[in-house]
Design a protein around this motif. Sequence first.
Motif, PDB file in Angstrom:
ATOM      1  N   LEU A 233       0.798  -1.224   0.000  1.00  0.00           N
ATOM      2  CA  LEU A 233       0.000   0.000   0.000  1.00  0.00           C
ATOM      3  C   LEU A 233       0.828   1.271   0.000  1.00  0.00           C
ATOM      4  O   LEU A 233       0.269   2.373  -0.048  1.00  0.00           O
ATOM      5  CB  LEU A 233      -0.921   0.010   1.219  1.00  0.00           C
ATOM      6  N   GLN A 234       2.143   1.144   0.056  1.00  0.00           N
ATOM      7  CA  GLN A 234       2.993   2.323   0.246  1.00  0.00           C
ATOM      8  C   GLN A 234       2.750   3.393  -0.817  1.00  0.00           C
ATOM      9  O   GLN A 234       2.713   4.587  -0.504  1.00  0.00           O
ATOM     10  CB  GLN A 234       4.466   1.907   0.230  1.00  0.00           C
TER      11      GLN A 234
ATOM     12  N   TRP B 174      -1.709   4.330  -0.647  1.00  0.00           N
ATOM     13  CA  TRP B 174      -2.501   4.776   0.499  1.00  0.00           C
ATOM     14  C   TRP B 174      -2.902   6.245   0.371  1.00  0.00           C
ATOM     15  O   TRP B 174      -2.064   7.136   0.262  1.00  0.00           O
ATOM     16  CB  TRP B 174      -1.719   4.562   1.788  1.00  0.00           C
TER      17      TRP B 174
ATOM     18  N   ASP C 246     -10.672   5.920   3.847  1.00  0.00           N
ATOM     19  CA  ASP C 246     -10.037   4.767   3.209  1.00  0.00           C
ATOM     20  C   ASP C 246     -10.836   3.520   3.567  1.00  0.00           C
ATOM     21  O   ASP C 246     -11.333   3.388   4.684  1.00  0.00           O
ATOM     22  CB  ASP C 246      -8.595   4.605   3.711  1.00  0.00           C
TER      23      ASP C 246
ATOM     24  N   TYR D 151      -8.591  -2.052  -2.340  1.00  0.00           N
ATOM     25  CA  TYR D 151      -8.380  -0.881  -1.486  1.00  0.00           C
ATOM     26  C   TYR D 151      -8.802   0.366  -2.247  1.00  0.00           C
ATOM     27  O   TYR D 151      -8.443   0.553  -3.416  1.00  0.00           O
ATOM     28  CB  TYR D 151      -6.908  -0.736  -1.073  1.00  0.00           C
TER      29      TYR D 151
ATOM     30  N   PRO E 154      -9.041   4.697  -1.770  1.00  0.00           N
ATOM     31  CA  PRO E 154      -8.826   5.908  -0.956  1.00  0.00           C
ATOM     32  C   PRO E 154     -10.138   6.681  -0.850  1.00  0.00           C
ATOM     33  O   PRO E 154     -11.127   6.356  -1.526  1.00  0.00           O
ATOM     34  CB  PRO E 154      -7.776   6.687  -1.767  1.00  0.00           C
TER      35      PRO E 154
ATOM     36  N   CYS F   5     -11.837   3.108   7.619  1.00  0.00           N
ATOM     37  CA  CYS F   5     -10.874   3.798   8.487  1.00  0.00           C
ATOM     38  C   CYS F   5     -11.460   5.137   8.925  1.00  0.00           C
ATOM     39  O   CYS F   5     -11.930   5.913   8.087  1.00  0.00           O
ATOM     40  CB  CYS F   5      -9.552   4.026   7.758  1.00  0.00           C
TER      41      CYS F   5
END
Length: 450
Positions: free
Chosen positions: A73-74, A77, A259, A317, A319, A342
Amino acid sequence: ILMVWLLHLKHPLLVAWIVVAWLCNDNERLVQAWIVRPSRRTSRIASVGSEAAAVSASESVDSVMGSFQPQLLQSFWGKKPLLIQQAFNATNLVDQGSWPTEQQIVDLACSGDENSTTMVEEEVVDGDDDGDGPDFVQAMEAEGYEDYFDDDNLGGSGESARLIQHIPDQLDSFTLEVGPFDAERIQSMVDNANNGDNTKDYNTKWTLLVNDVDRYIPSLASWMEHTFRFLPRWRRDDAQVSIAPSAGGGIGPHVDNYDVFLVQVAGSRRWSIDTSGKLTVAEEYDALVPDLSVRILNTTTTTNYQDLELQAGDVLYLPPRVVHWGTSTDHRDGCMTLSVGCRAPSAAELLMRVAEELSTSTLPSATARYQDVNLVSKIVNNNKTQQQQQQQRTGPSITHQVRNDMKSLLLDAVNDLVGNPEQESLWDQVLGTTLTSSNRYSDNALQAYD
């Protein structure tokens, strides 16, 4: 046959990978991924074991294959979507009880209804895979979440359930019902869908959602604690689970303010992702389909959509503020999706909590009221002529001085709570209340804006 097929594609990396996978007895998942499903892949995927690499394409969602790892995810994200295929072994997690079953979700959605007699059996499991860590519930209590699984605070799980129905290809047909639901009704809908019997109302598709599932099934909470432990605990919101037993069910095009990880638990779901960027709140307001009980966006405003089909064990995933909508596509095994959001409080939400705290505070700045001690003196000592005084009375009664005094009154109270070192405990209380409440449940994230 596999070797000949891959050699025909002239892809030596895949040949090497298939040999390793075969030796590791992963034949079944390998065949499923590369033989049964080649037409369903949205982009070519390179897999190099634990160091899965994404193949980027212009205006497209990146994809990786391999176990779920925070390192993946770096670069994504908070910025752009990422599809992780075969991130989890769905069959094992369901069999172990870490992921819920369809029947558990149905029971939760009906819990609290006066006609319901359903009950969810819960089993608290160790949050540490090695078996030597503290029990998850004890760990939660140690960090101040002692009421997390308290029945007195939870209420009926059915209160957090939502039933969304719509007619395919009609965005203005979406409806929203709030639980708890009648068990006989919901069970009948599920049974009819599982048996392929849609003759009663074949045009209507439906999805059942339950929020805060991790609070009712501690084994799921334990799995979330272990899987998403790279995130601060306060950032992890609830587990929302949706089921759509028949193909075509979904909650429509929308955006989330946070997220989110969309984990496919069972069956398959097609996600349509807007790849043109993030939607602002103002743009969302303008794009909402009017007169609905649920927030649905008009998808004709953009054509930059990419379809991704998730199978059991895949993770998507997203954002914040990316337009997306999912549609179940499995006619046989149903469709269940776990959404892990999140927390991301807005300035308005924090201000609301500050206002709540100040409304019951005895701080002098909070209880202070507007005063004008010189009001009468100004009138008596005013040497203006009667005509001038009459003109003044017909002018604006709320002067600039009044406006500035009111502003100072408000800012003094807020600053006293937020910025005064002597009041840190009050600010901690405001943050604690904000960061431990479920955003999706308490804010009715699916319901229409007022």
